[in-house]
Design a protein around this motif. Structure first.
Motif, PDB file in Angstrom:
ATOM      1  N   GLY A 124       0.774  -1.231   0.000  1.00  0.00           N
ATOM      2  CA  GLY A 124       0.000   0.000   0.000  1.00  0.00           C
ATOM      3  C   GLY A 124       0.802   1.276   0.000  1.00  0.00           C
ATOM      4  O   GLY A 124       0.234   2.368  -0.032  1.00  0.00           O
ATOM      5  N   LEU A 125       2.123   1.183   0.021  1.00  0.00           N
ATOM      6  CA  LEU A 125       2.942   2.400   0.061  1.00  0.00           C
ATOM      7  C   LEU A 125       2.916   3.145  -1.267  1.00  0.00           C
ATOM      8  O   LEU A 125       3.209   4.326  -1.334  1.00  0.00           O
ATOM      9  N   LYS A 126       2.570   2.440  -2.339  1.00  0.00           N
ATOM     10  CA  LYS A 126       2.380   3.069  -3.647  1.00  0.00           C
ATOM     11  C   LYS A 126       1.115   2.496  -4.250  1.00  0.00           C
ATOM     12  O   LYS A 126       0.956   1.286  -4.348  1.00  0.00           O
ATOM     13  N   LYS A 127       0.208   3.367  -4.646  1.00  0.00           N
ATOM     14  CA  LYS A 127      -1.083   2.913  -5.172  1.00  0.00           C
ATOM     15  C   LYS A 127      -0.974   2.602  -6.660  1.00  0.00           C
ATOM     16  O   LYS A 127      -1.515   3.297  -7.516  1.00  0.00           O
ATOM     17  N   LYS A 128      -0.236   1.543  -6.949  1.00  0.00           N
ATOM     18  CA  LYS A 128      -0.073   1.096  -8.325  1.00  0.00           C
ATOM     19  C   LYS A 128      -0.342  -0.404  -8.401  1.00  0.00           C
ATOM     20  O   LYS A 128      -0.084  -1.134  -7.440  1.00  0.00           O
ATOM     21  N   ASN A 129      -0.871  -0.840  -9.547  1.00  0.00           N
ATOM     22  CA  ASN A 129      -0.978  -2.276  -9.747  1.00  0.00           C
ATOM     23  C   ASN A 129       0.391  -2.891  -9.516  1.00  0.00           C
ATOM     24  O   ASN A 129       1.414  -2.342  -9.945  1.00  0.00           O
ATOM     25  N   SER A 130       0.413  -4.022  -8.819  1.00  0.00           N
ATOM     26  CA  SER A 130       1.698  -4.608  -8.428  1.00  0.00           C
ATOM     27  C   SER A 130       1.758  -6.089  -8.746  1.00  0.00           C
ATOM     28  O   SER A 130       0.738  -6.772  -8.777  1.00  0.00           O
ATOM     29  N   ILE A 131       2.968  -6.558  -8.953  1.00  0.00           N
ATOM     30  CA  ILE A 131       3.225  -7.970  -9.208  1.00  0.00           C
ATOM     31  C   ILE A 131       4.140  -8.472  -8.106  1.00  0.00           C
ATOM     32  O   ILE A 131       5.276  -8.014  -7.981  1.00  0.00           O
ATOM     33  N   LEU A 132       3.632  -9.377  -7.279  1.00  0.00           N
ATOM     34  CA  LEU A 132       4.454 -10.000  -6.249  1.00  0.00           C
ATOM     35  C   LEU A 132       4.973 -11.309  -6.830  1.00  0.00           C
ATOM     36  O   LEU A 132       4.214 -12.242  -7.064  1.00  0.00           O
ATOM     37  N   LEU A 133       6.267 -11.336  -7.079  1.00  0.00           N
ATOM     38  CA  LEU A 133       6.885 -12.501  -7.709  1.00  0.00           C
ATOM     39  C   LEU A 133       7.239 -13.563  -6.670  1.00  0.00           C
ATOM     40  O   LEU A 133       7.343 -13.276  -5.470  1.00  0.00           O
ATOM     41  N   GLY A 134       7.443 -14.773  -7.131  1.00  0.00           N
ATOM     42  CA  GLY A 134       7.720 -15.883  -6.234  1.00  0.00           C
ATOM     43  C   GLY A 134       9.002 -15.745  -5.441  1.00  0.00           C
ATOM     44  O   GLY A 134       9.164 -16.363  -4.391  1.00  0.00           O
ATOM     45  N   ASN A 135       9.937 -14.914  -5.941  1.00  0.00           N
ATOM     46  CA  ASN A 135      11.196 -14.713  -5.223  1.00  0.00           C
ATOM     47  C   ASN A 135      11.086 -13.618  -4.159  1.00  0.00           C
ATOM     48  O   ASN A 135      12.078 -13.230  -3.540  1.00  0.00           O
ATOM     49  N   GLY A 136       9.849 -13.121  -3.956  1.00  0.00           N
ATOM     50  CA  GLY A 136       9.630 -12.106  -2.919  1.00  0.00           C
ATOM     51  C   GLY A 136       9.762 -10.678  -3.415  1.00  0.00           C
ATOM     52  O   GLY A 136       9.466  -9.733  -2.686  1.00  0.00           O
ATOM     53  N   LYS A 137      10.214 -10.501  -4.660  1.00  0.00           N
ATOM     54  CA  LYS A 137      10.370  -9.154  -5.194  1.00  0.00           C
ATOM     55  C   LYS A 137       9.022  -8.574  -5.602  1.00  0.00           C
ATOM     56  O   LYS A 137       8.147  -9.289  -6.083  1.00  0.00           O
ATOM     57  N   LEU A 138       8.883  -7.273  -5.410  1.00  0.00           N
ATOM     58  CA  LEU A 138       7.635  -6.581  -5.739  1.00  0.00           C
ATOM     59  C   LEU A 138       7.884  -5.618  -6.886  1.00  0.00           C
ATOM     60  O   LEU A 138       8.757  -4.746  -6.805  1.00  0.00           O
ATOM     61  N   LYS A 139       7.131  -5.771  -7.956  1.00  0.00           N
ATOM     62  CA  LYS A 139       7.270  -4.913  -9.119  1.00  0.00           C
ATOM     63  C   LYS A 139       5.998  -4.089  -9.301  1.00  0.00           C
ATOM     64  O   LYS A 139       4.900  -4.625  -9.267  1.00  0.00           O
ATOM     65  N   ARG A 140       6.165  -2.783  -9.487  1.00  0.00           N
ATOM     66  CA  ARG A 140       5.021  -1.901  -9.703  1.00  0.00           C
ATOM     67  C   ARG A 140       4.765  -1.743 -11.197  1.00  0.00           C
ATOM     68  O   ARG A 140       5.687  -1.785 -12.010  1.00  0.00           O
ATOM     69  N   SER A 141       3.501  -1.536 -11.540  1.00  0.00           N
ATOM     70  CA  SER A 141       3.133  -1.383 -12.950  1.00  0.00           C
ATOM     71  C   SER A 141       2.313  -0.112 -13.134  1.00  0.00           C
ATOM     72  O   SER A 141       1.472   0.222 -12.304  1.00  0.00           O
ATOM     73  N   ASN A 142       2.555   0.589 -14.227  1.00  0.00           N
ATOM     74  CA  ASN A 142       1.782   1.792 -14.554  1.00  0.00           C
ATOM     75  C   ASN A 142       0.562   1.465 -15.412  1.00  0.00           C
ATOM     76  O   ASN A 142      -0.210   2.353 -15.772  1.00  0.00           O
ATOM     77  N   VAL A 143       0.377   0.186 -15.729  1.00  0.00           N
ATOM     78  CA  VAL A 143      -0.743  -0.239 -16.563  1.00  0.00           C
ATOM     79  C   VAL A 143      -2.054  -0.114 -15.786  1.00  0.00           C
ATOM     80  O   VAL A 143      -2.152  -0.520 -14.634  1.00  0.00           O
ATOM     81  N   LYS A 144      -3.061   0.486 -16.411  1.00  0.00           N
ATOM     82  CA  LYS A 144      -4.395   0.588 -15.826  1.00  0.00           C
ATOM     83  C   LYS A 144      -5.290  -0.483 -16.444  1.00  0.00           C
ATOM     84  O   LYS A 144      -5.283  -0.672 -17.674  1.00  0.00           O
ATOM     85  N   ILE A 145      -6.055  -1.192 -15.614  1.00  0.00           N
ATOM     86  CA  ILE A 145      -6.890  -2.254 -16.182  1.00  0.00           C
ATOM     87  C   ILE A 145      -8.332  -1.799 -16.435  1.00  0.00           C
ATOM     88  O   ILE A 145      -9.076  -2.447 -17.145  1.00  0.00           O
ATOM     89  N   ASN A 146      -8.735  -0.670 -15.827  1.00  0.00           N
ATOM     90  CA  ASN A 146     -10.033  -0.042 -16.142  1.00  0.00           C
ATOM     91  C   ASN A 146     -11.210  -1.021 -16.083  1.00  0.00           C
ATOM     92  O   ASN A 146     -11.938  -1.209 -17.062  1.00  0.00           O
ATOM     93  N   LEU A 147     -11.395  -1.623 -14.938  1.00  0.00           N
ATOM     94  CA  LEU A 147     -12.507  -2.541 -14.740  1.00  0.00           C
ATOM     95  C   LEU A 147     -13.398  -2.068 -13.596  1.00  0.00           C
ATOM     96  O   LEU A 147     -12.942  -1.360 -12.689  1.00  0.00           O
ATOM     97  N   TYR A 148     -14.643  -2.457 -13.664  1.00  0.00           N
ATOM     98  CA  TYR A 148     -15.582  -2.168 -12.573  1.00  0.00           C
ATOM     99  C   TYR A 148     -15.768  -3.456 -11.771  1.00  0.00           C
ATOM    100  O   TYR A 148     -15.776  -4.548 -12.337  1.00  0.00           O
ATOM    101  N   THR A 149     -15.888  -3.292 -10.474  1.00  0.00           N
ATOM    102  CA  THR A 149     -15.924  -4.466  -9.612  1.00  0.00           C
ATOM    103  C   THR A 149     -17.222  -4.542  -8.815  1.00  0.00           C
ATOM    104  O   THR A 149     -17.846  -3.525  -8.512  1.00  0.00           O
ATOM    105  N   LEU A 150     -17.577  -5.753  -8.488  1.00  0.00           N
ATOM    106  CA  LEU A 150     -18.694  -6.019  -7.586  1.00  0.00           C
ATOM    107  C   LEU A 150     -18.175  -7.025  -6.566  1.00  0.00           C
ATOM    108  O   LEU A 150     -17.784  -8.135  -6.926  1.00  0.00           O
ATOM    109  N   ILE A 151     -18.116  -6.605  -5.318  1.00  0.00           N
ATOM    110  CA  ILE A 151     -17.541  -7.445  -4.270  1.00  0.00           C
ATOM    111  C   ILE A 151     -18.624  -7.861  -3.288  1.00  0.00           C
ATOM    112  O   ILE A 151     -19.432  -7.031  -2.856  1.00  0.00           O
TER     113      ILE A 151
END
Length: 262
Positions: A124-151
């Motif tokens: 949560g320190l950066k509000k970006k889509n993120s990829i948590l890889l199996g080696n523990g590394k966290l990669k941030r992405s600037n890609v927007k997925i533009n979806l609506y959600t129903l939870i």
């Protein structure tokens, strides 16, 4: 993907933020101790050893806030044990707030503080889509997925500890740090491996997902984290709102909310 030390598990995960949040108010006080007040529909049964208390204890111990005390009021709009990271994001938001006035901490020190509170706090320190890889590394992405959600969250929560303790099979790595990872077709093709365990322990969740998969114009449906929330994703706001009417009619006693990715 397997176990690591201290009975934690090595996981791969995609993280996306939505337009849904708790509300936090903070101000300085001239008292000997911090004061934390939770309010709102989901404020009951919050442990005294919550993420915000853990954060303040660490900051006090490290002299990062110079012995200053605060009153923190948190209106809980996000239920606990929902797989939505509400408590972790409270700590992330406050850590960011305190870091604005302290530029002495390096990235590694910030990571260590976040990790002591909870493994999700760093997300949560950066509000970006993120990829948590199996080696523990966290990669941030600037890609927007533009979806609506129903939870939807049923009137029970899932125990993360219990879910992980029941895992008997592990998966091979699938995620890679590339721009196509958040492509809709790729998201549709993926799965939440924890669903198999959660659905066995909490059979109602399987029925909820099946119901959501039949909603009109739904793109895909996934359990969030270790549950108990199930999220449906749509390409349009209208589709998500129409689906919300159907779900609220069927599950009158469950928490159900529409949102969108940000």
């Amino acid at each position: 993907m397997g176990k690591i030390k201290k009975n934690y598990h090595r996981i791969e995960s995609l993280v996306s933020f939505i337009d849904l949040n708790d509300q936090i108010k903070i101000r300085k006080i001239n008292q000997a101790n911090h004061k934390i007040i939770f309010s709102g529909k989901f404020s009951k049964k919050i442990s005294k050893k919550n993420t915000v208390r853990k954060l303040l204890n660490i900051l006090d111990k490290k002299k990062i806030i110079n012995d200053q005390k605060y009153i923190i009021k948190i209106k809980k709009n996000i239920p606990s044990k929902a797989g939505l990271g509400g408590g972790s994001m409270n700590a992330s938001a406050l850590l960011n707030y305190f870091l604005e006035n302290n530029n002495k901490l390096g990235e590694n020190q910030i990571f260590q503080i976040a990790n002591k509170i909870g493994s999700d706090v760093i997300l949560g320190l950066k509000k970006k889509n993120s990829i948590l890889l199996g080696n523990g590394k966290l990669k941030r992405s600037n890609v927007k997925i533009n979806l609506y959600t129903l939870i939807i969250k049923p009137n029970f929560g899932c125990s993360t500890k219990k879910i992980y303790s029941k895992i008997q099979q592990y998966s091979k790595p699938l995620l890679k740090n590339n721009s196509k990872i958040f492509n809709i077709n790729n998201l549709i093709s993926l799965n939440n491996d924890l669903e198999a365990v959660a659905f066995k322990e909490y059979p109602n969740l399987k029925g909820i997902k099946k119901t959501m998969q039949k909603l009109s114009k739904v793109t895909f449906v996934r359990m969030t984290g270790s549950g108990s929330s199930i999220a449906a994703f749509f390409n349009s706001k209208k589709a998500s709102l129409n689906a919300a009417k159907v779900l609220k009619k069927k599950y009158k006693n469950y928490w159900c909310i529409s949102s969108r990715t940000i």
